[in-house]
Scaffold this active site. Structure first.
Site, PDB file in Angstrom:
ATOM      1  CG  ASN A 104     -44.824  51.157   5.586  1.00  0.00           C
ATOM      2  OD1 ASN A 104     -44.662  50.023   5.166  1.00  0.00           O
ATOM      3  ND2 ASN A 104     -45.549  51.921   5.134  1.00  0.00           N
ATOM      4  NE  ARG A 433     -38.543  42.156  -1.392  1.00  0.00           N
ATOM      5  CZ  ARG A 433     -37.710  42.267  -0.500  1.00  0.00           C
ATOM      6  NH1 ARG A 433     -37.403  41.316   0.440  1.00  0.00           N
ATOM      7  NH2 ARG A 433     -37.095  43.474  -0.536  1.00  0.00           N
ATOM      8  NE  ARG A 463     -32.540  47.140   3.231  1.00  0.00           N
ATOM      9  CZ  ARG A 463     -32.582  47.754   2.066  1.00  0.00           C
ATOM     10  NH1 ARG A 463     -33.617  48.242   1.259  1.00  0.00           N
ATOM     11  NH2 ARG A 463     -31.431  48.262   1.553  1.00  0.00           N
ATOM     12  CG  HIS A 493     -35.460  44.687  -8.376  1.00  0.00           C
ATOM     13  ND1 HIS A 493     -36.237  45.745  -8.979  1.00  0.00           N
ATOM     14  CD2 HIS A 493     -35.901  44.431  -7.227  1.00  0.00           C
ATOM     15  CE1 HIS A 493     -37.483  45.944  -8.269  1.00  0.00           C
ATOM     16  NE2 HIS A 493     -37.168  45.370  -7.226  1.00  0.00           N
ATOM     17  CE1 TYR A 526     -47.101  44.187  -1.753  1.00  0.00           C
ATOM     18  CE2 TYR A 526     -45.344  44.214  -3.189  1.00  0.00           C
ATOM     19  CZ  TYR A 526     -45.954  44.194  -1.732  1.00  0.00           C
ATOM     20  OH  TYR A 526     -44.952  44.393  -0.807  1.00  0.00           O
ATOM     21  NE  ARG A 622     -45.751  52.428  -2.880  1.00  0.00           N
ATOM     22  CZ  ARG A 622     -44.972  51.397  -3.116  1.00  0.00           C
ATOM     23  NH1 ARG A 622     -45.064  50.493  -3.995  1.00  0.00           N
ATOM     24  NH2 ARG A 622     -43.785  51.193  -2.465  1.00  0.00           N
ATOM     25  CG  HIS A 650     -44.883  46.707  -6.876  1.00  0.00           C
ATOM     26  ND1 HIS A 650     -44.280  45.615  -7.693  1.00  0.00           N
ATOM     27  CD2 HIS A 650     -43.819  46.987  -5.832  1.00  0.00           C
ATOM     28  CE1 HIS A 650     -42.855  45.637  -7.093  1.00  0.00           C
ATOM     29  NE2 HIS A 650     -42.672  46.396  -6.112  1.00  0.00           N
TER      30      HIS A 650
END
Length: 745
Positions: A104, A433, A463, A493, A526, A622, A650
């Site tokens: 992270n 993704r 990214r 997104h 997730y 979160r 998520h």
């Protein structure tokens, strides 16, 4: 107050533009109790006027409404580290959280710190919502990180490493292994390492070498035995080999760090030289892509060029062994073009992200019990009745909750069924993704080969997945899929699928709208939600959305969906202000919002307004949260919690009591400027009463968590919840697991 002097706090606060920001920073350095003393210092400073000279009273109040987003992120990563420190967490899972903390942090430097440094270098006048200028922001980031990194490495060396050793995972230093195994490692070096290593000298004839991003290296000082001349060299630790070399024929899992194997065999790389010293170091580079989309004739080519440039981004951090000599330290700082403020001293192993390999050793007694998700009951019952997935969806909307309910038997099955069904005419999907060997992409290719109209929006600018997405985009194109690369200057997104199916003499549109990516691998850890529906209005809205994404549509109105950047900000503000009006009129008013991050100032100010008129607000955030809760007269009625656990929270859920006529939404967007203004996002209403009840129950369970939930305090610190006297421990994630598999209760 340990480690922090009162006068030092005063000095730091006087530099900062925003008084209460420093509370956040200080609390990241200390665990809990010093908050009151810091608060007293703040009171003294405010009363003396030392922080009020730069701003008007109104401006100071406005600034005090927000936490700094970068420091809030650091506070989030501290919560991740806390899971690794917590003795209740299984041993190898603790190693996993240590690894996650480190990776992270790598991304934080590559993106967030790099961005602030770039703006500062270009002398931009960037003042954040909390009132910090760029230079002060960099100072505060470092002030928060240094003690946190020190804490991680001291705990690893003094506690976690010995604990691993106690239970049979030995991470030994080279000097601590016996002669027999040193002989094995010498052979390992000769056979596996020596052929791939390239020692690089640094002198007038050999310029300082390129150092790749996140690579572990040894800086080596050697002396010529003939001339007595000292020389400087660099050896890269190869990333193609395991970081921890396993020692065979031992009863335990015994490892030696790869860099130490190299370090103790350096004479083979520098024959005739005396090895004086060596020090491991690691650098982090700016990994932000800077694409001028207005000038790009070919987005893929422009992106590929930026990916090539990315390898040579400026260095934003150097991690180095804490015992390095001042001379070597200075030389590396000069050669890398950084400052002392970019250097982080490491007292144990550099690059603890590699502990992830240790976390997956075959030691089930020291790991979380393996989780196997269950098939949604609607699909299970439909299968027993011989129905296909489209017949099951046509009987009514249903929600799926991953990873508790299987992604493979729901979302993946839906897309694969659409690819194979002869009645399906078209499939339209967004991909942000996906996994390396994606069954979703293979299904879309198969659908095109089956003659269906397939349109896929692949977001190239996701990214760190840019190269992967370029690869999949080309494979899709080669199979005849219509591939679109997103909208100019906007990331796409949203998580949406539209399937058009011929049923008799009519076309039926089936939809999936989710909160998570179409990635079967991340769907296993997730926590996300999705809805399946064939409601006409949702199908019509997604048709309009895909026309917006693939063509020149300028659709401004949607029947049901909240779409960014078109109407989402306006709609969310309307929903918040409607609760304000209901409260003023004496109707029930309550907001619950669950998301990854809350940063947007306009949304935050609207929530403050709602709190001030009496609306109760529960926020489940979160990660970053720039809203300051529980401040008297500002946010008394706002509570913020964060849940950090086995699964990455998520999902995004938005609940509004609406005077008793409850409304709930799910979708892909957080309350951040980038989501509301610079991305294509979709939030969908949930209209089935039973599903509204289901989502409300999910929110209530998370809010009741007293095992992995943290409460955000007005000063920016987070306090982990613990069960009260006589109260049973309740983990929301464990509860959701037990609903499908009672053995997890």
């Amino acid at each position: 107050m340990t480690r922090i002097k009162k006068d030092l706090i005063k000095k730091d606060l006087e530099v900062a533009s925003e008084v209460n920001l420093a509370e956040t920073t200080v609390e990241l350095l200390e665990d809990s109790s010093p908050a009151l003393e810091v608060s007293n210092v703040l009171t003294e400073l405010v009363s003396s006027g030392s922080t009020g000279e730069k701003k008007s009273e109104k401006e100071s109040k406005q600034v005090a409404h927000f936490f700094n987003r970068e420091l809030s992120w650091i506070a989030f990563n501290k919560r991740v580290l806390s899971e690794g420190i917590d003795s209740r967490t299984p041993l190898l899972e603790r190693a996993k959280f240590f690894a996650i903390f480190s990776t992270n942090l790598d991304e934080f430097f590559m993106v967030r710190v790099a961005r602030v440094k770039k703006k500062f270098a270009e002398q931009e006048n960037g003042i954040t919502d909390d009132g910090l200028d760029l230079e002060t922001q960099l100072q505060e980031i470092r002030a928060a990180l240094v003690p946190l990194i020190t804490m991680q490495h001291e705990f690893f060396g003094n506690t976690l490493r010995p604990e691993l050793d106690k239970y049979g995972v030995k991470l030994l230093d080279y000097k601590d292994i016996d002669k027999k195994h040193q002989c094995y490692l010498k052979t390992y070096f000769q056979e596996k390492l020596f052929p791939v290593l390239t020692p690089l000298a640094v002198d007038p004839a050999h310029p300082f070498p390129y150092i790749s991003n996140l690579s572990l290296n040894l800086v080596v000082i050697v002396r010529d035995r003939d001339t007595g001349e000292k020389n400087f060299a660099r050896v890269k630790v190869p990333s193609v080999l395991p970081r921890f070399v396993k020692i065979p024929e031992t009863t335990d899992h015994t490892f030696v760090p790869l860099e130490q194997v190299i370090a103790h065999n350096l004479e083979a790389l520098f024959p005739g030289m005396e090895i004086l010293s060596y020090y491991p170091f690691r650098i982090t580079r700016d990994a932000e892509l800077d694409i001028e989309e207005e000038e790009a004739d070919d987005l893929i080519s422009a992106l590929q060029e930026e990916l090539r440039k990315q390898k040579f981004g400026p260095v934003v951090r150097m991690e180095i062994a804490s015992d390095v000599t001042p001379e070597i330290r200075k030389e590396l700082i000069t050669q890398l073009g950084i400052t002392e403020a970019d250097v982080y001293d490491i007292s144990s192993l550099i690059g603890l992200g590699d502990l992830m390999a240790i976390a997956f050793l075959p030691m089930p007694e020291h790991q979380d019990k393996p989780w196997k998700s269950v098939t949604h009951h609607r699909l299970k019952e439909g299968d027993e009745d011989g129905k296909n997935i489209f017949e099951i969806i046509s009987e009514g909307d249903f929600l799926v909750h991953h990873p508790y309910q299987s992604f493979t038997t729901t979302v993946q099955r839906f897309i694969e069924a659409a690819a194979n069904d002869p009645h399906v005419l078209a499939i339209k999907q967004t991909l942000y993704r996906t996994s390396g060997d994606s069954p979703i992409v293979h299904a879309l290719i198969r659908a095109a080969e089956n003659g269906k109209q397939v349109a896929v929006l692949v977001e190239l600018k996701a990214r760190f997945d840019e190269a992967n997405n370029i690869l999949w985009a080309k494979k899709l194109e080669n199979a005849g899929v219509h591939v679109v690369y997103g909208l100019k200057n906007l990331k796409t997104h949203t998580k949406t699928v539209l399937v058009v199916r011929q049923e008799g003499d009519r076309l039926v549109r089936y939809v999936h709208i989710g909160t998570g990516n179409y990635n079967p691998k991340t769907a296993r850890f997730y926590s996300d939600l999705g809805i399946f529906s064939c409601r006409d209005e949702l199908g019509a809205d997604l048709t309009d959305l895909f026309n917006y994404l693939t063509g020149y549509s300028r659709q401004r109105e949607y029947r049901k969906l909240l779409v960014a950047p078109v109407n989402m900000r306006e709609k969310f503000l309307h929903l918040i202000h409607r609760e304000i009006e209901h409260q003023k009129q004496g109707y029930p008013s309550y907001i619950i919002a669950k998301m990854n991050s809350l940063v947007d100032p306009e949304i935050i100010m609207a929530l403050y307004e709602a709190s001030q008129v009496g609306v109760n607000i529960d926020l489940i955030i979160r990660g970053m949260c720039c809203l300051r809760p529980k401040v008297k007269g500002l946010s008394d009625r706002i509570r913020v919690i964060s849940v950090i656990g086995r699964f990455l929270e998520h999902s995004r859920i938005f609940y509004f009591s609406n005077g008793g006529e409850e409304q709930v939404y799910i979708g892909s967007a957080d309350w951040m400027p980038r989501n509301l203004d610079a991305r294509v996002e979709v939030i969908t209403p949930i209209e089935d009463v039973s599903l509204i009840k289901e989502l409300k129950q999910i929110l209530e369970i998370v809010l009741a968590d007293n095992r992995q939930a943290w409460d955000l305090r007005p000063d920016g610190t987070y306090i982990q919840r613990v069960p009260k006297d006589g109260e049973p421990e309740m983990s929301s994630q464990k509860h959701f697991m037990s609903q499908g598999r009672p053995e997890f209760a």
